[in-house]
Design a protein around this motif. Structure first.
Motif, short mmCIF file in Angstrom:
data_model
loop_
_atom_site.label_atom_id
_atom_site.label_comp_id
_atom_site.label_asym_id
_atom_site.label_seq_id
_atom_site.Cartn_x
_atom_site.Cartn_y
_atom_site.Cartn_z
N UNK A 27 0.80 -1.22 0.00
CA UNK A 27 0.00 0.00 0.00
C UNK A 27 0.84 1.28 0.00
N UNK A 28 2.06 1.21 0.52
CA UNK A 28 2.94 2.37 0.49
C UNK A 28 3.58 2.57 -0.88
N UNK A 29 3.41 1.61 -1.77
CA UNK A 29 3.81 1.69 -3.18
C UNK A 29 5.28 2.03 -3.39
N UNK A 30 6.12 1.33 -2.67
CA UNK A 30 7.55 1.43 -2.90
C UNK A 30 8.23 0.20 -2.32
N UNK A 31 9.49 0.05 -2.66
CA UNK A 31 10.31 -1.04 -2.12
C UNK A 31 11.01 -0.52 -0.87
N UNK A 32 11.11 -1.37 0.12
CA UNK A 32 11.77 -0.98 1.36
C UNK A 32 13.28 -0.87 1.21
N UNK A 33 13.91 -0.29 2.21
CA UNK A 33 15.37 -0.16 2.22
C UNK A 33 15.95 -1.04 3.33
N UNK A 34 17.19 -1.47 3.17
CA UNK A 34 17.84 -2.23 4.25
C UNK A 34 17.86 -1.46 5.57
N UNK A 35 18.01 -0.15 5.48
CA UNK A 35 18.06 0.66 6.69
C UNK A 35 16.75 0.64 7.46
N UNK A 36 15.62 0.59 6.73
CA UNK A 36 14.33 0.52 7.40
C UNK A 36 14.16 -0.80 8.14
N UNK A 37 14.62 -1.88 7.54
CA UNK A 37 14.57 -3.17 8.22
C UNK A 37 15.50 -3.16 9.43
N UNK A 38 16.67 -2.55 9.27
CA UNK A 38 17.62 -2.47 10.38
C UNK A 38 17.05 -1.70 11.56
N UNK A 39 16.25 -0.68 11.29
CA UNK A 39 15.61 0.08 12.37
C UNK A 39 14.66 -0.81 13.17
N UNK A 40 13.94 -1.69 12.48
CA UNK A 40 13.04 -2.61 13.18
C UNK A 40 13.84 -3.56 14.06
#
Length: 244
Positions: A207-220
């Motif tokens: 729904x956010x209509x983009x691909x995630x970044x490694x940094x966003x996963x790292x934040x989680x």
């Protein structure tokens, strides 16, 4: 909770594992990153951490080899005094229709993804200090069930089951155990070989209509490994922009 927190990150030389290592180092963790074979990439990650003022060590280790993983934990304890965070990001993916699946590829993938997770989880269960955290990696494909991902999903479903059981087995230890399940994430491995049309189609899945970044996963991962995330336990966190 221990304030001098020490982290081990498997698969820490590239992709999401590298982003996790950089994030944990930036938040004050000495990091020991385990890598399978790309020494140059591992040393580059250590160099980047040290250039930013952090502390890091690279150790070559096959995550499915119990002796190598025990030595990895030994090195961490000897160098930094203990282990508080273990992030098991090392993994292997082979895509094929089930009817055409090469069983040697299946065995190799399951050796890394299933046996490797068990081996790392065993050492984490034995050695994490009170207040510690183990974070494993699954995939949002467990819910998406796209064709050609069957064998990979089978291995990551096993990771989820193991993770949820271990969280309960560590009752009374003050140690959390969670899994992170990313969706499409812009690593070099993911982007390689995909044209713009394919990437656009994949971006539109969420729904956010983009691909995630490694940094966003790292934040989680960083949140789950922190004091702020210590009440989250025995969960699979699907970090995918709402794709599933």
């Amino acid at each position: 909770m221990n304030t001098n927190r020490v982290a081990i990150v498997t698969g820490g030389s590239r992709g999401i594992g590298r982003a996790v290592a950089l994030h944990l180092a930036a938040t004050g963790h000495p990091v020991v990153l385990a890598y399978a074979g790309n020494t140059a990439a591992a040393e580059a990650t250590v160099g980047d951490i040290e250039a930013a003022g952090g502390r890091a060590t690279a150790v070559r280790a096959d995550v499915a080899d119990e002796h190598a993983v025990a030595a990895l934990f030994d090195t961490t304890e000897e160098q930094y005094g203990g282990v508080d965070v273990v992030v098991h990001a090392a993994g292997r993916m082979h895509l094929s229709p089930i009817a055409d699946l090469d069983l040697d590829e299946l065995d190799a993938m399951h050796r890394t993804n299933i046996r490797g997770t068990v081996v790392v989880a065993q050492q984490a269960a034995r050695r994490l200090r009170p207040g510690g955290a183990l974070v494993t990696f699954s995939t949002s494909q467990v819910e998406l069930r796209h064709p050609t991902y069957g064998a990979y999903i089978a291995s990551k479903s096993a990771v989820e089951g193991l993770t949820l059981v271990l969280a309960r087995e560590l009752r009374g230890r003050d140690v959390t155990v969670n899994a992170v399940a990313p969706g499409p994430t812009a690593t070099d491995l993911f982007l390689d070989g995909k044209d713009d049309a394919t990437l656009d189609r994949l971006a539109k899945l969420a729904p956010l209509e983009r691909i995630g970044t490694p940094e966003e996963v790292a934040e989680v991962v960083g949140f789950l490994a922190s004091a702020a995330g210590h009440w989250v336990n025995g969960q699979v966190v699907r970090a995918n922009g709402g794709i599933a």
